[in-house]
Scaffold this motif. Structure first.
Motif, PDB file in Angstrom:
ATOM      1  N   ALA A  37       0.839  -1.205   0.000  1.00  0.00           N
ATOM      2  CA  ALA A  37       0.000   0.000   0.000  1.00  0.00           C
ATOM      3  C   ALA A  37       0.868   1.247   0.000  1.00  0.00           C
ATOM      4  O   ALA A  37       0.562   2.242  -0.678  1.00  0.00           O
ATOM      5  CB  ALA A  37      -0.931  -0.011   1.214  1.00  0.00           C
ATOM      6  N   TYR A  38       1.970   1.211   0.743  1.00  0.00           N
ATOM      7  CA  TYR A  38       2.874   2.364   0.770  1.00  0.00           C
ATOM      8  C   TYR A  38       3.535   2.576  -0.596  1.00  0.00           C
ATOM      9  O   TYR A  38       3.827   3.719  -0.973  1.00  0.00           O
ATOM     10  CB  TYR A  38       3.943   2.181   1.843  1.00  0.00           C
ATOM     11  CG  TYR A  38       3.461   2.501   3.234  1.00  0.00           C
ATOM     12  CD1 TYR A  38       3.435   3.809   3.700  1.00  0.00           C
ATOM     13  CD2 TYR A  38       3.020   1.498   4.092  1.00  0.00           C
ATOM     14  CE1 TYR A  38       2.988   4.115   4.978  1.00  0.00           C
ATOM     15  CE2 TYR A  38       2.566   1.786   5.376  1.00  0.00           C
ATOM     16  CZ  TYR A  38       2.554   3.108   5.813  1.00  0.00           C
ATOM     17  OH  TYR A  38       2.106   3.397   7.070  1.00  0.00           O
ATOM     18  N   ILE A  41       1.169   4.642  -2.454  1.00  0.00           N
ATOM     19  CA  ILE A  41       1.207   6.037  -1.985  1.00  0.00           C
ATOM     20  C   ILE A  41       2.375   6.779  -2.616  1.00  0.00           C
ATOM     21  O   ILE A  41       2.229   7.904  -3.120  1.00  0.00           O
ATOM     22  CB  ILE A  41       1.301   6.076  -0.446  1.00  0.00           C
ATOM     23  CG1 ILE A  41       0.013   5.523   0.181  1.00  0.00           C
ATOM     24  CG2 ILE A  41       1.573   7.493   0.037  1.00  0.00           C
ATOM     25  CD1 ILE A  41       0.098   5.349   1.680  1.00  0.00           C
ATOM     26  N   LEU A 180      -6.629  -1.089   3.093  1.00  0.00           N
ATOM     27  CA  LEU A 180      -5.674  -0.010   2.839  1.00  0.00           C
ATOM     28  C   LEU A 180      -4.984  -0.222   1.497  1.00  0.00           C
ATOM     29  O   LEU A 180      -4.781   0.737   0.736  1.00  0.00           O
ATOM     30  CB  LEU A 180      -4.641   0.037   3.965  1.00  0.00           C
ATOM     31  CG  LEU A 180      -3.578   1.132   3.868  1.00  0.00           C
ATOM     32  CD1 LEU A 180      -4.225   2.507   3.974  1.00  0.00           C
ATOM     33  CD2 LEU A 180      -2.524   0.957   4.955  1.00  0.00           C
ATOM     34  N   TYR A 181      -4.624  -1.460   1.196  1.00  0.00           N
ATOM     35  CA  TYR A 181      -3.984  -1.771  -0.077  1.00  0.00           C
ATOM     36  C   TYR A 181      -4.874  -1.381  -1.251  1.00  0.00           C
ATOM     37  O   TYR A 181      -4.429  -0.676  -2.176  1.00  0.00           O
ATOM     38  CB  TYR A 181      -3.657  -3.271  -0.134  1.00  0.00           C
ATOM     39  CG  TYR A 181      -3.200  -3.752  -1.496  1.00  0.00           C
ATOM     40  CD1 TYR A 181      -1.861  -3.722  -1.844  1.00  0.00           C
ATOM     41  CD2 TYR A 181      -4.120  -4.229  -2.432  1.00  0.00           C
ATOM     42  CE1 TYR A 181      -1.440  -4.155  -3.097  1.00  0.00           C
ATOM     43  CE2 TYR A 181      -3.712  -4.660  -3.684  1.00  0.00           C
ATOM     44  CZ  TYR A 181      -2.371  -4.623  -4.014  1.00  0.00           C
ATOM     45  OH  TYR A 181      -1.967  -5.045  -5.260  1.00  0.00           O
ATOM     46  N   CYS A 184      -5.339   2.501  -1.537  1.00  0.00           N
ATOM     47  CA  CYS A 184      -4.171   3.210  -2.063  1.00  0.00           C
ATOM     48  C   CYS A 184      -3.953   2.926  -3.542  1.00  0.00           C
ATOM     49  O   CYS A 184      -3.689   3.844  -4.335  1.00  0.00           O
ATOM     50  CB  CYS A 184      -2.924   2.845  -1.260  1.00  0.00           C
ATOM     51  SG  CYS A 184      -2.961   3.416   0.447  1.00  0.00           S
ATOM     52  N   TRP A 185      -4.090   1.662  -3.925  1.00  0.00           N
ATOM     53  CA  TRP A 185      -3.808   1.321  -5.313  1.00  0.00           C
ATOM     54  C   TRP A 185      -4.936   1.726  -6.249  1.00  0.00           C
ATOM     55  O   TRP A 185      -4.682   2.030  -7.427  1.00  0.00           O
ATOM     56  CB  TRP A 185      -3.491  -0.169  -5.446  1.00  0.00           C
ATOM     57  CG  TRP A 185      -2.048  -0.436  -5.171  1.00  0.00           C
ATOM     58  CD1 TRP A 185      -1.493  -0.922  -4.036  1.00  0.00           C
ATOM     59  CD2 TRP A 185      -0.956  -0.161  -6.063  1.00  0.00           C
ATOM     60  NE1 TRP A 185      -0.125  -0.986  -4.156  1.00  0.00           N
ATOM     61  CE2 TRP A 185       0.226  -0.526  -5.393  1.00  0.00           C
ATOM     62  CE3 TRP A 185      -0.877   0.358  -7.347  1.00  0.00           C
ATOM     63  CZ2 TRP A 185       1.484  -0.386  -5.985  1.00  0.00           C
ATOM     64  CZ3 TRP A 185       0.377   0.508  -7.935  1.00  0.00           C
ATOM     65  CH2 TRP A 185       1.537   0.128  -7.255  1.00  0.00           C
ATOM     66  N   ALA A 188      -4.114   5.233  -6.782  1.00  0.00           N
ATOM     67  CA  ALA A 188      -2.878   5.327  -7.568  1.00  0.00           C
ATOM     68  C   ALA A 188      -3.145   5.057  -9.047  1.00  0.00           C
ATOM     69  O   ALA A 188      -2.609   5.758  -9.919  1.00  0.00           O
ATOM     70  CB  ALA A 188      -1.842   4.341  -7.028  1.00  0.00           C
ATOM     71  N   ALA A 242      -1.378  11.941  -1.837  1.00  0.00           N
ATOM     72  CA  ALA A 242      -0.451  10.945  -1.297  1.00  0.00           C
ATOM     73  C   ALA A 242      -0.218  11.172   0.190  1.00  0.00           C
ATOM     74  O   ALA A 242      -0.164  10.219   0.977  1.00  0.00           O
ATOM     75  CB  ALA A 242       0.879  10.998  -2.051  1.00  0.00           C
ATOM     76  N   LEU A 245      -3.234   9.919   2.161  1.00  0.00           N
ATOM     77  CA  LEU A 245      -3.200   8.456   2.277  1.00  0.00           C
ATOM     78  C   LEU A 245      -2.123   8.008   3.261  1.00  0.00           C
ATOM     79  O   LEU A 245      -2.308   7.035   4.001  1.00  0.00           O
ATOM     80  CB  LEU A 245      -2.943   7.833   0.907  1.00  0.00           C
ATOM     81  CG  LEU A 245      -4.120   7.835  -0.062  1.00  0.00           C
ATOM     82  CD1 LEU A 245      -3.667   7.410  -1.452  1.00  0.00           C
ATOM     83  CD2 LEU A 245      -5.237   6.915   0.436  1.00  0.00           C
ATOM     84  N   ALA A 249      -2.713   5.668   6.415  1.00  0.00           N
ATOM     85  CA  ALA A 249      -1.966   4.418   6.578  1.00  0.00           C
ATOM     86  C   ALA A 249      -1.200   4.392   7.895  1.00  0.00           C
ATOM     87  O   ALA A 249      -1.127   3.358   8.565  1.00  0.00           O
ATOM     88  CB  ALA A 249      -1.008   4.223   5.406  1.00  0.00           C
TER      89      ALA A 249
END
Length: 357
Positions: A37-38, A41, A180-181, A184-185, A188, A242, A245, A249
């Motif tokens: 997930a990061y 971000i 969270l994954y 974020c994606w 993204a 970002a 997020l 996170a």
């Protein structure tokens, strides 16, 4: 290779990547999903920074500051700052704070872009770096808005989706890390599509004209003030999302959440991914997230010799490895990963036409 064929290959590659992102959590651990997930971000932040630096030619060393603005916007809108004597009561769900994080950071980017019109090259880089340096102190100074040095705690608040329990979405139960994954994606991938749409049209051509030659751009009717400022605003808006997020996170923000080094890492990320291209930025995001861990012998770093790992775990060791790897990458891939992709495409195309009757 014709432009239409190149575009078709790009669409197919993007669709394949979307499918890969969608199914990946089914094959990795819950903890790994959070790490990935990061990566998403960082990818959003790199997309914005590449629009500014890679496509417009304006070097920024202060992108982490715009992430901080987005992160604090999200945190304040979620829990408010009344506890510090501020005027905002909060109560907004985490997901709905992200557009505001992008707008607020984008507004700051536009505001900075106007005086930055008088600067270029090294002077612009130093001016943006000054923002990154001043941001932690500024956050501490306005304690009634930001909570000062203690920051704002988000863990366990009802506005944080999936903070302590699973999330039900489309009839499927997701763990907090999987949620969270996907959050974020999903953003993204949308950000990637938005960046591509912006850069493929008239705005993108104007950005590239400014980067290649300001004199030629002006003679062609391109407004330097408009497009340079616009690039700053768009770039900062991506960074703000970002940062929002990142706050979600981490479930916590304080001045140390967005350190000065973050701005340097983001610039390194677009250099590794490839300036003036989008295809390699995922690798740049992976580089930011994982190289410090690999240097300490974690994940793929565990494959290194024990003696080497023990040396890198000493104070300053990971930083040395980070620098050495970056230098080697610049020698091997001077145009970044995107440049490698272009060379492979050109090689395959030349072979295809050489075999045709």
């Amino acid at each position: 290779m014709t432009p239409r064929r190149r575009q078709l290959i790009g669409f197919v590659a993007f669709a394949a990547f979307v499918v890969f992102v969608a199914v990946l959590p089914s094959f990795v651990s819950d903890f790994k999903a959070r790490e990935y997930a990061y990566v998403g971000i960082y990818l959003i932040a790199l997309l914005g920074l590449n629009i500014l630096t890679g496509y417009t030619g304006q070097i920024s060393l202060g992108h982490g500051a715009f992430m901080a603005i987005g992160g604090y916007t999200t945190a304040i809108l979620m829990v408010g700052n009344e506890q510090f004597g501020g005027p905002i009561s909060g109560g907004l769900k985490d997901v709905w704070t992200l557009p505001f994080a992008g707008l607020v950071a984008g507004a700051f980017g536009l505001a900075f872009g106007l005086p930055a019109l008088r600067l270029s090259g090294l002077y612009l880089a130093l001016a943006t770096f000054a923002i990154a340096v001043a941001m932690p102190s500024t956050i501490k100074r306005f304690e009634e808005f930001s909570g000062g040095g203690q920051g704002i705690q988000l863990f366990g608040v009802p506005e944080l989706t999936g903070g302590i329990s699973n999330v039900e979405i489309f009839g499927k139960s997701l763990t907090p890390n999987d949620w969270l994954y996907y959050l974020c994606w999903s953003i993204a991938l949308v950000a990637f599509a938005v960046a591509w749409l912006v850069l493929r049209g008239r705005t993108g051509r104007a950005f590239r004209a400014v980067r290649d030659s300001e004199i030629a751009a002006v003679s062609s009717g391109v407004s330097l003030a408009r497009y340079k400022t616009l690039a700053f605003g768009i770039s900062a808006a991506f960074a703000g999302v970002a940062g929002g997020l990142f706050a979600i996170a981490s479930a916590f923000v304080n001045p140390d959440t967005f350190p000065i080094a973050l701005s340097i890492y983001l610039l390194v990320g677009i250099v590794v991914g490839g300036l003036g291209a989008l295809s390699g930025l995922v690798v740049g995001a992976i580089f930011i997230q994982y190289l410090p861990l690999w240097a300490q012998g974690q994940d793929l770093g565990s494959l290194l010799p024990d003696g080497f790992v023990s040396e890198t775990q000493k104070p300053g060791g990971p930083a040395i490895v980070y620098g050495v790897v970056l230098i080697l990458l610049m020698f091997v891939l001077p145009n970044g990963v995107s440049g490698l992709f272009r060379k492979i495409g050109q090689l395959l195309s030349s072979r295809r036409y050489s075999r045709s009757p």
